[in-house]
Design an enzyme around this catalytic site. Structure first.
Site, PDB file in Angstrom:
ATOM      1  N   TYR A   1       3.950   5.487  11.226  1.00 39.36           N
ATOM      2  CA  TYR A   1       4.233   4.108  11.632  1.00 39.36           C
ATOM      3  C   TYR A   1       5.085   3.332  10.628  1.00 39.36           C
ATOM      4  O   TYR A   1       5.325   2.135  10.804  1.00 39.36           O
ATOM      5  CB  TYR A   1       2.933   3.344  11.921  1.00 39.36           C
ATOM      6  CG  TYR A   1       1.884   3.418  10.818  1.00 39.36           C
ATOM      7  CD1 TYR A   1       1.942   2.588   9.705  1.00 39.36           C
ATOM      8  CD2 TYR A   1       0.826   4.317  10.908  1.00 39.36           C
ATOM      9  CE1 TYR A   1       0.982   2.648   8.711  1.00 39.36           C
ATOM     10  CE2 TYR A   1      -0.157   4.388   9.928  1.00 39.36           C
ATOM     11  CZ  TYR A   1      -0.074   3.545   8.829  1.00 39.36           C
ATOM     12  OH  TYR A   1      -1.035   3.608   7.842  1.00 39.36           O
TER      13      TYR A   1
ATOM     14  N   ARG B   1       0.862  -1.184   0.000  1.00 42.88           N
ATOM     15  CA  ARG B   1       0.000   0.000   0.000  1.00 42.88           C
ATOM     16  C   ARG B   1       0.896   1.231   0.000  1.00 42.88           C
ATOM     17  O   ARG B   1       1.382   1.679   1.028  1.00 42.88           O
ATOM     18  CB  ARG B   1      -0.911  -0.004   1.237  1.00 42.88           C
ATOM     19  CG  ARG B   1      -2.074   0.982   1.150  1.00 42.88           C
ATOM     20  CD  ARG B   1      -2.730   1.156   2.513  1.00 42.88           C
ATOM     21  NE  ARG B   1      -1.917   1.998   3.370  1.00 42.88           N
ATOM     22  CZ  ARG B   1      -1.777   1.838   4.685  1.00 42.88           C
ATOM     23  NH1 ARG B   1      -2.368   0.836   5.308  1.00 42.88           N
ATOM     24  NH2 ARG B   1      -1.019   2.671   5.397  1.00 42.88           N
TER      25      ARG B   1
ATOM     26  N   HIS C   1      -3.552   4.905   4.350  1.00 44.30           N
ATOM     27  CA  HIS C   1      -4.714   4.023   4.402  1.00 44.30           C
ATOM     28  C   HIS C   1      -5.936   4.739   3.818  1.00 44.30           C
ATOM     29  O   HIS C   1      -6.635   4.208   2.958  1.00 44.30           O
ATOM     30  CB  HIS C   1      -4.992   3.592   5.837  1.00 44.30           C
ATOM     31  CG  HIS C   1      -6.228   2.762   5.985  1.00 44.30           C
ATOM     32  ND1 HIS C   1      -6.334   1.485   5.472  1.00 44.30           N
ATOM     33  CD2 HIS C   1      -7.431   3.035   6.557  1.00 44.30           C
ATOM     34  CE1 HIS C   1      -7.535   1.004   5.733  1.00 44.30           C
ATOM     35  NE2 HIS C   1      -8.217   1.922   6.385  1.00 44.30           N
TER      36      HIS C   1
END
Length: 340
Positions: free
Chosen positions: A241, A228, A232
């Protein structure tokens, strides 16, 4: 396939910027997963019902959903097929056999298996397909659905986009097995792992999976390894993160659109001039679609309450009356093109 991958890429970039400008409230990109979207869709038939997660708008794009229809949904105007009731990027289209996106993770997987059971009972020459991420495979719905699919032997493709992250949770915190294929095999489901950034590999795998699912009346699990390369959603900052350098490496060196373009160029079927012309044309189309969608009226207030009951119950009638009174008292808090 390549032009659709580029369309998806251009659409994502512009709609993402529109959200950052405050013109729409939310958006989900498919950055890094364009091959999965378009190549899998190209291998399916229109009779195959699609049960998406929320990162598969390219499947709908391939089936003929227009840029204007995407824009109408994101802006929730009167021409939105969902009547403005859904979050932006939560598409659905009965015409294109594409079930409406739900934010609830993995709830679409049991639906797809149930639809496949229906196709089997009616002896229809088609299969259902559902998409989900690695995080979706960590839910109870996934396990219940894949077991049901295996036991009832239904024609369904369970397509896992293993992109390494369930929002901020990496795969290392989700399982100790050999990826998602091991879960399929444990339930007696024929499973295959493929390169999720290779459009040709995706196309061939899905085409073969469809043939097997229909001819042998059995479920097939596909695990497409990818990454990805975007956040998100627009509500997420993935650099909190994971390293920005890691994201950039995947965006540049592992980009499935660039990878497919290089192969086309090697074959002598594409070039820099054609690519520039395509992207310029698509950018104009997307911007035009946004301008039109933004100016259109919002759906009428009554649409909030209809399509559930044949006759509105008293509590909903009361809520509609109260809402209209609130809008009348505070008109500045509602869009000027809000149809009353």
């Amino acid at each position: 396939m390549y032009s659709h991958m580029v369309t998806l890429q251009v659409m994502d970039n512009i709609f993402y910027e529109a959200q950052r400008q405050g013109r729409i409230s939310f958006y989900v990109t498919t950055i890094g997963e364009e091959a999965i979207n378009i190549a899998s869709a190209a291998a399916l038939h229109m009779d195959d019902p699609v049960f998406p997660q929320y990162r598969e708008p390219g499947v709908l794009l391939w089936r003929g959903f227009t840029l204007q229809e995407f824009a109408n949904q994101c802006f929730g105007n009167k021409n939105d097929g969902g009547k403005g009731r859904q979050m932006p990027a939560h598409y659905g289209s009965h015409k294109h056999n594409y079930f409406t996106v739900a934010s609830t993770v993995a709830s679409q997987i049991p639906h797809a298996v149930g639809a496949a059971y229906s196709l089997k009972m009616d002896n229809v020459n088609a299969c259902a397909i559902t998409y989900f991420g690695d995080g979706g495979s960590s839910t109870g719905d996934f396990h219940a659905a894949i077991n049901f699919a295996a036991v009832t032997e239904v024609p369904v493709i369970l397509f896992c986009r293993n992109n390494g992250w369930a929002i901020s949770t990496p795969v290392r915190d989700q399982y100790r097995s050999d990826g998602i294929v091991a879960r399929g095999q444990a339930y007696g489901v024929q499973s295959i792992r493929t390169d999720g950034n290779d459009a040709l590999a995706i196309y061939n795998v899905v085409r073969s999976a469809r043939q097997i699912a229909i001819s042998e009346q059995r479920p097939i699990l596909i695990e497409a390894l990818t990454y990805r390369a975007g956040h998100h959603t627009t509500s997420d900052d993935s650099t909190r993160y994971r390293p920005a350098e890691e994201i950039e490496w995947w965006r540049v060196t592992q980009n499935p659109v660039t990878r497919f373009r290089k192969w086309l160029e090697t074959e002598g079927w594409w070039g820099a001039r054609e690519d520039a012309e395509l992207r310029s044309s698509l950018r104009k189309e997307v911007l035009q679609a946004i301008q039109v969608a933004e100016k259109d009226e919002k759906p009428p207030i009554a649409d909030i309450f209809t399509d559930v009951y044949d006759a509105l119950p008293p509590n909903l009638c009361e809520q509609e009356t109260i809402l209209r009174q609130v809008i009348a008292r505070h008109p500045d808090d509602y869009p000027p093109n809000f149809s009353n």
